[in-house]
Write an enzyme that holds these catalytic residues in place. Structure first.
Site, PDB file in Angstrom:
ATOM      1  N   CYS A   9       1.899   2.433  -7.829  1.00 19.55           N
ATOM      2  CA  CYS A   9       0.538   1.964  -8.114  1.00 19.55           C
ATOM      3  C   CYS A   9       0.662   0.691  -8.945  1.00 19.55           C
ATOM      4  O   CYS A   9       1.708   0.034  -8.906  1.00 19.55           O
ATOM      5  CB  CYS A   9      -0.295   3.051  -8.794  1.00 19.55           C
ATOM      6  SG  CYS A   9       0.340   3.613 -10.385  1.00 19.55           S
ATOM      7  N   ARG A  15      -1.968   6.826 -11.346  1.00 17.50           N
ATOM      8  CA  ARG A  15      -1.899   7.401 -10.003  1.00 17.50           C
ATOM      9  C   ARG A  15      -0.485   7.777  -9.568  1.00 17.50           C
ATOM     10  O   ARG A  15      -0.253   8.912  -9.117  1.00 17.50           O
ATOM     11  CB  ARG A  15      -2.528   6.433  -8.986  1.00 17.50           C
ATOM     12  CG  ARG A  15      -4.014   6.232  -9.201  1.00 17.50           C
ATOM     13  CD  ARG A  15      -4.535   5.016  -8.438  1.00 17.50           C
ATOM     14  NE  ARG A  15      -4.008   3.770  -8.997  1.00 17.50           N
ATOM     15  CZ  ARG A  15      -4.229   2.564  -8.503  1.00 17.50           C
ATOM     16  NH1 ARG A  15      -4.948   2.438  -7.389  1.00 17.50           N
ATOM     17  NH2 ARG A  15      -3.739   1.496  -9.083  1.00 17.50           N
ATOM     18  N   ASP A 127      -8.291   3.174  -8.544  1.00 12.64           N
ATOM     19  CA  ASP A 127      -7.691   3.058  -9.866  1.00 12.64           C
ATOM     20  C   ASP A 127      -8.631   3.727 -10.878  1.00 12.64           C
ATOM     21  O   ASP A 127      -9.752   3.273 -11.067  1.00 12.64           O
ATOM     22  CB  ASP A 127      -7.542   1.561 -10.162  1.00 12.64           C
ATOM     23  CG  ASP A 127      -6.851   1.305 -11.475  1.00 12.64           C
ATOM     24  OD1 ASP A 127      -6.717   2.264 -12.263  1.00 12.64           O
ATOM     25  OD2 ASP A 127      -6.468   0.159 -11.707  1.00 12.64           O
TER      26      ASP A 127
HETATM   27  P1  4NP Z   1      -2.445   2.982 -12.338  1.00 16.91           P
HETATM   28  O1  4NP Z   1      -3.668   2.584 -13.297  1.00 16.91           O
HETATM   29  O2  4NP Z   1      -2.165   1.770 -11.482  1.00 16.91           O
HETATM   30  O3  4NP Z   1      -2.975   4.123 -11.542  1.00 16.91           O
HETATM   31  O4  4NP Z   1      -1.298   3.335 -13.248  1.00 16.91           O
HETATM   32  C1  4NP Z   1      -3.648   1.433 -14.104  1.00 16.91           C
HETATM   33  C2  4NP Z   1      -3.069   1.475 -15.342  1.00 16.91           C
HETATM   34  C3  4NP Z   1      -3.058   0.347 -16.143  1.00 16.91           C
HETATM   35  C4  4NP Z   1      -3.614  -0.828 -15.681  1.00 16.91           C
HETATM   36  C5  4NP Z   1      -4.171  -0.871 -14.428  1.00 16.91           C
HETATM   37  C6  4NP Z   1      -4.176   0.254 -13.632  1.00 16.91           C
HETATM   38  N1  4NP Z   1      -3.647  -1.965 -16.503  1.00 16.91           N
HETATM   39  O5  4NP Z   1      -4.146  -3.013 -16.056  1.00 16.91           O
HETATM   40  O6  4NP Z   1      -3.137  -1.944 -17.623  1.00 16.91           O
END
Ligand code: 4NP
Length: 161
Positions: A9, A15, A127
């Site tokens: 992800c 995720r 997300d």
């Molecule tokens: P993930 O969610 O891609 O599902 O781990 C996110 C976690 C952090 C960030 C973006 C998406 N961020 O921009 O810090």
């Protein structure tokens, strides 16, 4: 040799670490731990070394998933290590595709939505980072569905090989 699956992800704190643990438990429950290995990574390295987001850890723990993965950024080398790479959304797909050492290696990339059975009209795993608690539950529902079907696909492939 083990078939190695990498979930990807953006941050590798919501995720994909959840997908990794869901898949790991399914693999164990299906007696396939000797033939399937799972890991996860993110396309963005800003959370490297961190545990998953506390909101995701809590939501996952309620379903029996203990998330202890430490965030790491995907590298080109992961294409040589992993047989199957499963991304959560189109942005992940583009970023991972750009890293692929060749067109042939790019064939290892799948989208989680390719494995949905009960979410036929969802085209990606959203997300949940900027969303409320409902977002995490929806993501876990989607990942449980996709991982179960991904495992079935891999087990069928194994018995055909
Ligand atoms: P993930 O969610 O891609 O599902 O781990 C996110 C976690 C952090 C960030 C973006 C998406 N961020 O921009 O810090």
């Amino acid at each position: 040799m083990k078939h190695k699956v990498l979930f990807v992800c953006l941050g590798n704190i919501c995720r994909s670490p959840a997908a990794e643990e869901i898949m790991r438990q399914l693999v164990i429950a299906n007696d396939a731990a000797d033939s399937i290995y799972v890991d996860s990574a993110g396309t963005y390295g800003g959370h490297a070394g961190e545990l998953p987001d506390a909101r995701m850890r809590i939501a996952a723990a309620r379903r029996g998933y203990n998330l202890v993965h430490r965030s790491r950024r995907i590298t080109e080398n992961d294409f040589f290590e992993f047989d199957t790479i499963v991304v959560m959304d189109d942005m992940n797909y583009e970023a991972v595709h750009r890293l692929a050492p060749s067109r042939e290696y790019a064939n290892r990339i799948y989208r989680m939505r390719d494995f949905f059975t009960v979410f036929p009209d969802r085209t990606y795993v959203p997300d949940p980072y900027y969303e409320g608690a409902d977002g995490f539950e929806t993501v876990l529902d989607m990942l449980e569905d996709g991982c179960a079907n991904l495992l079935n696909t891999l087990l069928q492939k194994r018995s055909a090989d």
